[in-house]
Scaffold this motif. Structure first.
Motif, PDB file in Angstrom:
ATOM      1  N   ASP A 207       0.805  -1.214   0.000  1.00  0.00           N
ATOM      2  CA  ASP A 207       0.000   0.000   0.000  1.00  0.00           C
ATOM      3  C   ASP A 207       0.837   1.262   0.000  1.00  0.00           C
ATOM      4  O   ASP A 207       0.309   2.366  -0.182  1.00  0.00           O
ATOM      5  N   VAL A 208       2.133   1.147   0.266  1.00  0.00           N
ATOM      6  CA  VAL A 208       3.008   2.318   0.282  1.00  0.00           C
ATOM      7  C   VAL A 208       3.311   2.743  -1.152  1.00  0.00           C
ATOM      8  O   VAL A 208       3.833   1.971  -1.947  1.00  0.00           O
ATOM      9  N   ASP A 209       2.977   3.985  -1.471  1.00  0.00           N
ATOM     10  CA  ASP A 209       3.205   4.524  -2.808  1.00  0.00           C
ATOM     11  C   ASP A 209       4.531   5.277  -2.815  1.00  0.00           C
ATOM     12  O   ASP A 209       4.647   6.333  -2.184  1.00  0.00           O
ATOM     13  N   PRO A 210       5.555   4.780  -3.513  1.00  0.00           N
ATOM     14  CA  PRO A 210       6.856   5.465  -3.520  1.00  0.00           C
ATOM     15  C   PRO A 210       6.799   6.831  -4.191  1.00  0.00           C
ATOM     16  O   PRO A 210       7.715   7.641  -4.029  1.00  0.00           O
ATOM     17  N   ASN A 211       5.730   7.086  -4.934  1.00  0.00           N
ATOM     18  CA  ASN A 211       5.569   8.383  -5.593  1.00  0.00           C
ATOM     19  C   ASN A 211       4.686   9.331  -4.796  1.00  0.00           C
ATOM     20  O   ASN A 211       4.281  10.383  -5.319  1.00  0.00           O
ATOM     21  N   PHE A 212       4.378   8.971  -3.555  1.00  0.00           N
ATOM     22  CA  PHE A 212       3.685   9.890  -2.663  1.00  0.00           C
ATOM     23  C   PHE A 212       4.761  10.477  -1.750  1.00  0.00           C
ATOM     24  O   PHE A 212       5.180   9.861  -0.780  1.00  0.00           O
ATOM     25  N   HIS A 213       5.228  11.692  -2.078  1.00  0.00           N
ATOM     26  CA  HIS A 213       6.323  12.329  -1.366  1.00  0.00           C
ATOM     27  C   HIS A 213       5.758  13.195  -0.240  1.00  0.00           C
ATOM     28  O   HIS A 213       4.980  14.117  -0.485  1.00  0.00           O
TER      29      HIS A 213
ATOM     30  N   VAL B 150       4.192  20.215  -6.785  1.00  0.00           N
ATOM     31  CA  VAL B 150       3.305  19.459  -7.670  1.00  0.00           C
ATOM     32  C   VAL B 150       3.533  19.870  -9.121  1.00  0.00           C
ATOM     33  O   VAL B 150       3.603  19.023 -10.026  1.00  0.00           O
ATOM     34  N   ALA B 151       3.672  21.166  -9.356  1.00  0.00           N
ATOM     35  CA  ALA B 151       3.856  21.654 -10.719  1.00  0.00           C
ATOM     36  C   ALA B 151       5.214  21.250 -11.295  1.00  0.00           C
ATOM     37  O   ALA B 151       5.352  21.108 -12.518  1.00  0.00           O
ATOM     38  N   ALA B 152       6.214  21.054 -10.432  1.00  0.00           N
ATOM     39  CA  ALA B 152       7.559  20.746 -10.906  1.00  0.00           C
ATOM     40  C   ALA B 152       7.825  19.256 -11.059  1.00  0.00           C
ATOM     41  O   ALA B 152       8.756  18.861 -11.765  1.00  0.00           O
ATOM     42  N   MET B 153       7.025  18.411 -10.410  1.00  0.00           N
ATOM     43  CA  MET B 153       7.275  16.980 -10.417  1.00  0.00           C
ATOM     44  C   MET B 153       6.452  16.276 -11.498  1.00  0.00           C
ATOM     45  O   MET B 153       5.426  16.794 -11.946  1.00  0.00           O
ATOM     46  N   PRO B 154       6.873  15.086 -11.921  1.00  0.00           N
ATOM     47  CA  PRO B 154       6.101  14.321 -12.916  1.00  0.00           C
ATOM     48  C   PRO B 154       4.673  14.071 -12.451  1.00  0.00           C
ATOM     49  O   PRO B 154       4.384  14.076 -11.247  1.00  0.00           O
ATOM     50  N   SER B 155       3.793  13.810 -13.387  1.00  0.00           N
ATOM     51  CA  SER B 155       2.354  13.713 -13.104  1.00  0.00           C
ATOM     52  C   SER B 155       1.982  12.544 -12.199  1.00  0.00           C
ATOM     53  O   SER B 155       0.894  12.538 -11.615  1.00  0.00           O
ATOM     54  N   ASP B 156       2.875  11.550 -12.042  1.00  0.00           N
ATOM     55  CA  ASP B 156       2.556  10.416 -11.178  1.00  0.00           C
ATOM     56  C   ASP B 156       3.017  10.629  -9.739  1.00  0.00           C
ATOM     57  O   ASP B 156       2.901   9.733  -8.898  1.00  0.00           O
ATOM     58  N   VAL B 157       3.543  11.812  -9.430  1.00  0.00           N
ATOM     59  CA  VAL B 157       4.013  12.119  -8.077  1.00  0.00           C
ATOM     60  C   VAL B 157       2.989  12.984  -7.348  1.00  0.00           C
ATOM     61  O   VAL B 157       2.534  14.005  -7.870  1.00  0.00           O
ATOM     62  N   LYS B 158       2.628  12.562  -6.132  1.00  0.00           N
ATOM     63  CA  LYS B 158       1.788  13.367  -5.260  1.00  0.00           C
ATOM     64  C   LYS B 158       2.667  13.978  -4.168  1.00  0.00           C
ATOM     65  O   LYS B 158       3.684  13.410  -3.794  1.00  0.00           O
ATOM     66  N   ILE B 159       2.255  15.133  -3.655  1.00  0.00           N
ATOM     67  CA  ILE B 159       2.967  15.809  -2.571  1.00  0.00           C
ATOM     68  C   ILE B 159       2.044  15.876  -1.364  1.00  0.00           C
ATOM     69  O   ILE B 159       0.881  16.292  -1.470  1.00  0.00           O
ATOM     70  N   GLY B 160       2.557  15.481  -0.201  1.00  0.00           N
ATOM     71  CA  GLY B 160       1.788  15.553   1.034  1.00  0.00           C
ATOM     72  C   GLY B 160       2.540  16.321   2.099  1.00  0.00           C
ATOM     73  O   GLY B 160       3.769  16.260   2.153  1.00  0.00           O
ATOM     74  N   VAL B 161       1.821  17.065   2.919  1.00  0.00           N
ATOM     75  CA  VAL B 161       2.454  17.770   4.039  1.00  0.00           C
ATOM     76  C   VAL B 161       1.771  17.380   5.344  1.00  0.00           C
ATOM     77  O   VAL B 161       0.560  17.146   5.392  1.00  0.00           O
TER      78      VAL B 161
ATOM     79  N   LYS C  45       2.750   4.641   6.165  1.00  0.00           N
ATOM     80  CA  LYS C  45       2.006   3.472   5.690  1.00  0.00           C
ATOM     81  C   LYS C  45       1.505   3.654   4.258  1.00  0.00           C
ATOM     82  O   LYS C  45       1.123   2.686   3.603  1.00  0.00           O
ATOM     83  N   VAL C  46       1.514   4.918   3.785  1.00  0.00           N
ATOM     84  CA  VAL C  46       0.987   5.176   2.441  1.00  0.00           C
ATOM     85  C   VAL C  46       1.977   5.895   1.542  1.00  0.00           C
ATOM     86  O   VAL C  46       1.784   5.951   0.324  1.00  0.00           O
ATOM     87  N   GLY C  47       3.027   6.488   2.096  1.00  0.00           N
ATOM     88  CA  GLY C  47       3.970   7.240   1.286  1.00  0.00           C
ATOM     89  C   GLY C  47       5.357   7.253   1.895  1.00  0.00           C
ATOM     90  O   GLY C  47       5.640   6.531   2.855  1.00  0.00           O
ATOM     91  N   VAL C  48       6.226   8.102   1.343  1.00  0.00           N
ATOM     92  CA  VAL C  48       7.629   8.155   1.743  1.00  0.00           C
ATOM     93  C   VAL C  48       7.969   9.572   2.191  1.00  0.00           C
ATOM     94  O   VAL C  48       7.730  10.531   1.456  1.00  0.00           O
ATOM     95  N   ILE C  49       8.513   9.699   3.398  1.00  0.00           N
ATOM     96  CA  ILE C  49       8.915  11.019   3.891  1.00  0.00           C
ATOM     97  C   ILE C  49      10.193  11.448   3.181  1.00  0.00           C
ATOM     98  O   ILE C  49      11.200  10.754   3.210  1.00  0.00           O
ATOM     99  N   LYS C  50      10.141  12.619   2.550  1.00  0.00           N
ATOM    100  CA  LYS C  50      11.236  13.093   1.705  1.00  0.00           C
ATOM    101  C   LYS C  50      11.975  14.292   2.272  1.00  0.00           C
ATOM    102  O   LYS C  50      13.027  14.678   1.747  1.00  0.00           O
ATOM    103  N   GLY C  51      11.423  14.938   3.297  1.00  0.00           N
ATOM    104  CA  GLY C  51      12.097  16.117   3.828  1.00  0.00           C
ATOM    105  C   GLY C  51      11.352  16.690   5.014  1.00  0.00           C
ATOM    106  O   GLY C  51      10.222  16.288   5.326  1.00  0.00           O
ATOM    107  N   ILE C  52      12.006  17.643   5.694  1.00  0.00           N
ATOM    108  CA  ILE C  52      11.425  18.315   6.856  1.00  0.00           C
ATOM    109  C   ILE C  52      11.583  19.820   6.673  1.00  0.00           C
ATOM    110  O   ILE C  52      12.679  20.298   6.346  1.00  0.00           O
ATOM    111  N   LEU C  53      10.503  20.565   6.883  1.00  0.00           N
ATOM    112  CA  LEU C  53      10.507  22.017   6.760  1.00  0.00           C
ATOM    113  C   LEU C  53      10.350  22.641   8.140  1.00  0.00           C
ATOM    114  O   LEU C  53       9.488  22.229   8.918  1.00  0.00           O
TER     115      LEU C  53
END
Length: 597
Positions: free
Chosen positions: A26-32, A102-113, A168-176
């Motif tokens: 269920d983990v989507d590697p393209n959910f950043h 979202v605008a800069a990444m490929p269309s299959d990538v989602k961004i979550g905060v 459980k659903v995506g990958v943590i890519k950074g901290i702001l």
């Protein structure tokens, strides 16, 4: 019987493994996903406007508390409409960070905060070992009320709880992070941030190289900011946290009503800069994906109409000049692009985005900027370099950062700079100017000891002076031979005395000059002998603008970075360079050159 028991255990193990596989599936590697925390600027302090209403569904937020309007349930994902952080928040940097990503990444990538922030909160509220005491000591503060109402009194714990849920659903890519006004100028702040960052990585099972930290500056003084001095502390983050990056706030407008918060346009720009920094770390261009069609709400904000004219620059020999460059956008907002432009010239070289003025001349420089849509804009301006000899005189410690300088005793008209063998002593002003090819200069390095500074010796070739064992040498006047100071000691990078080294405190007094005090002896520098004066003695610190015999080919900073990225530039020890070269001898594409600034 034992056989059947073992079979049942094996079956149970297989079923558990299958369950884990299904969970991982269920983990989507393209959910950043990005964790966000801080105080009011991260919480969002500007009322959103009509232009902010549309959000691409690929930009998601995980509610870290319950919302009534709009109705949201803690722990559930939603399209990231305002407010993102909490019911008390408004428009903030997370909004346009996510939209730009979202605008800069490929269309299959989602961004979550995932955001947790409280207006006015000190950084200690995100330290899992300090928040309880901070809360109990300040039960009636606004930030304490927010922490209790929205995050169960434990903001850090809620961020980690939601982070584990997100994994459980995506990958943590950074901290702001955006925080500082409540800890304004605290020298311990970078280390406190480091502890919190490391705790987050450990508690979420993350690796620093996979999850960089992005730390935003606070509002600048010329934009109305009241704690702009904290930016000097923010600037130390990359040296304390190797995977830490600074998001600059230069030119970002305040709200005009208080000295801490940005305007709606300012939050949009700050959010975009967070995204730009994240994209750079990922090695991606700071431009929209070729297949992405910008929604109308973003077109005017991200489309530049042109660079503003740049006035002619006049400066003195021995200076590195930063030129302010502003751009205008289709929605009529302005942005300070000084740190984003590319400089090129047939006349000048560049260092860290600054024009290097190392000889008397007049030439031209071109500033170029490419906006998010891919449009390129350029402006050419004139630079005139005047003066010679001692060049620029410094009037603050801050001005010395990144410069090479000599110490001048104005009363005796002597320059404290020369080295014969290892004896450091005075020379006359006139001789100093004529002898610059054999003269040694100094470079200021901040010390952690008594808020002082180290004075590192710089050779005529621009190299850090080293003792016989290869250890860097710093100005030391605790021992002397005759009328000169012998370089027998040094300090380590943290300013701790080793081998009888000396740390210096510098203080500038208007109309008099700099005083230099030896932390080890508690005495002031008086002349070429040991620092032995009990009364303050003043010196002038200034550049000499010296040259060397061979010029490095004049290249733009972008070209220089490109050369370094392909490892074509080496020092004489064969070590690859990771930045624009400073004054010294180098190997470029197999040939020897010297940089003369």
């Amino acid at each position: 019987m034992k056989f059947f028991t073992n079979v049942r255990k094996l079956a149970a193990t297989v079923m558990m493994a299958a369950g884990c596989l299904n969970a991982n599936a269920d983990v989507d590697p393209n959910f950043h996903i990005y964790l966000c925390f801080g105080q009011s600027n991260m919480e969002g302090n500007a009322q959103w406007e009509t232009v902010d209403n549309y959000v691409d569904p690929r930009f998601q937020m995980l509610a870290t508390c319950n919302f009534n309007d709009p109705r949201r349930t803690q722990g559930q994902w939603y399209t990231a409409n305002c407010p993102i952080v909490s019911p008390a928040g408004k428009l903030g940097p997370t909004d346009y960070f996510g939209r730009t990503m979202v605008a800069a990444m490929p269309s299959d990538v989602k961004i979550g905060v995932i955001a947790v922030a409280m207006g006015g909160s000190p950084i200690e509220m995100f330290d899992k070992d300090k928040y309880k005491k901070k809360l109990s000591d300040n039960p009636n503060e606004w930030w304490a009320t927010l922490a209790k109402n929205y995050y169960g009194g434990n903001p850090y714990g809620r961020l980690i709880e939601m982070g584990k849920k997100a994994q459980k659903v995506g990958v943590i890519k950074g901290i702001l992070l955006h925080q500082g006004c409540s800890n304004c100028g605290d020298p311990a702040w970078p280390d406190m941030v480091k502890k919190i960052y490391n705790d987050m990585l450990n508690d979420l099972g993350l690796q620093a190289e996979d999850v960089p930290l992005f730390v935003g500056e606070v509002e600048y003084e010329d934009m109305g900011g009241g704690c702009s001095g904290h930016n000097a502390v923010v600037a130390k983050i990359p040296s304390v946290i190797p995977t830490g990056h600074v998001v600059h706030a230069n030119g970002i407008p305040g709200n005009g009503t208080d000295p801490w918060h940005f305007s709606p346009s300012g939050y949009r720009t700050l959010g975009k800069r967070y995204a730009y920094e994240a994209l750079k770390v990922m090695g991606r261009p700071t431009q929209k994906d070729a297949d992405y069609k910008l929604p109308k709400s973003l077109v005017n904000f991200l489309t530049m109409t042109g660079l503003e004219d740049i006035a002619p620059v006049t400066t003195e020999v021995g200076t590195n000049v930063e030129v302010k460059v502003w751009g205008t956008f289709a929605d009529n907002h302005r942005e300070d692009l000084t740190r984003e432009i590319t400089l090129t010239s047939n006349d000048f070289t560049f260092l860290g985005g600054k024009i290097v003025a190392n000889e008397e001349m007049t030439g031209t420089v071109t500033a170029t900027y490419t906006d998010f849509t891919g449009q390129q804009f350029s402006k050419t301006f004139t630079v005139e370099v005047t003066g010679s000899g001692l060049g620029r005189t410094f009037t603050s410690v801050a001005e010395l950062q990144g410069q090479y300088f000599a110490i001048v005793n104005e009363a005796e008209e002597k320059v404290f700079y020369g080295i014969t063998g290892q004896d450091l002593g005075y020379d006359s002003k006139d001789k100093a100017v004529k002898s610059t090819n054999s003269g040694y200069l100094f470079k200021l390095e901040e010390s952690t000891v008594s808020n002082g500074y180290l004075l590192r010796l710089i050779t005529p070739e621009g190299k850090d002076y080293e003792l016989g064992d290869g250890t860097p040498g710093y100005l030391n006047t605790q021992a002397a031979t005759g009328t000169c100071c012998f370089i027998q000691g040094l300090n380590d990078q943290n300013g701790h005395d080793i081998k009888n080294g000396a740390v210096w405190t510098l203080k500038y007094t208007a109309g008099k000059g700099f005083s230099l005090k030896n932390v080890g002896t508690g005495k002031y520098l008086k002349d070429a002998g040991p620092a032995k004066s009990s009364s303050i003695k003043y010196f002038t610190l200034c550049t000499l603008g010296f040259k060397s015999g061979i010029d490095m080919p004049k290249v733009s900073e972008a070209e220089g970075n490109a050369q370094h990225s392909t490892f074509n530039v080496f020092d004489l020890q064969g070590r690859r360079l990771h930045g624009i070269p400073t004054k010294g001898l180098y190997i470029l594409n197999g040939k020897k050159y010297s940089v003369k600034y």
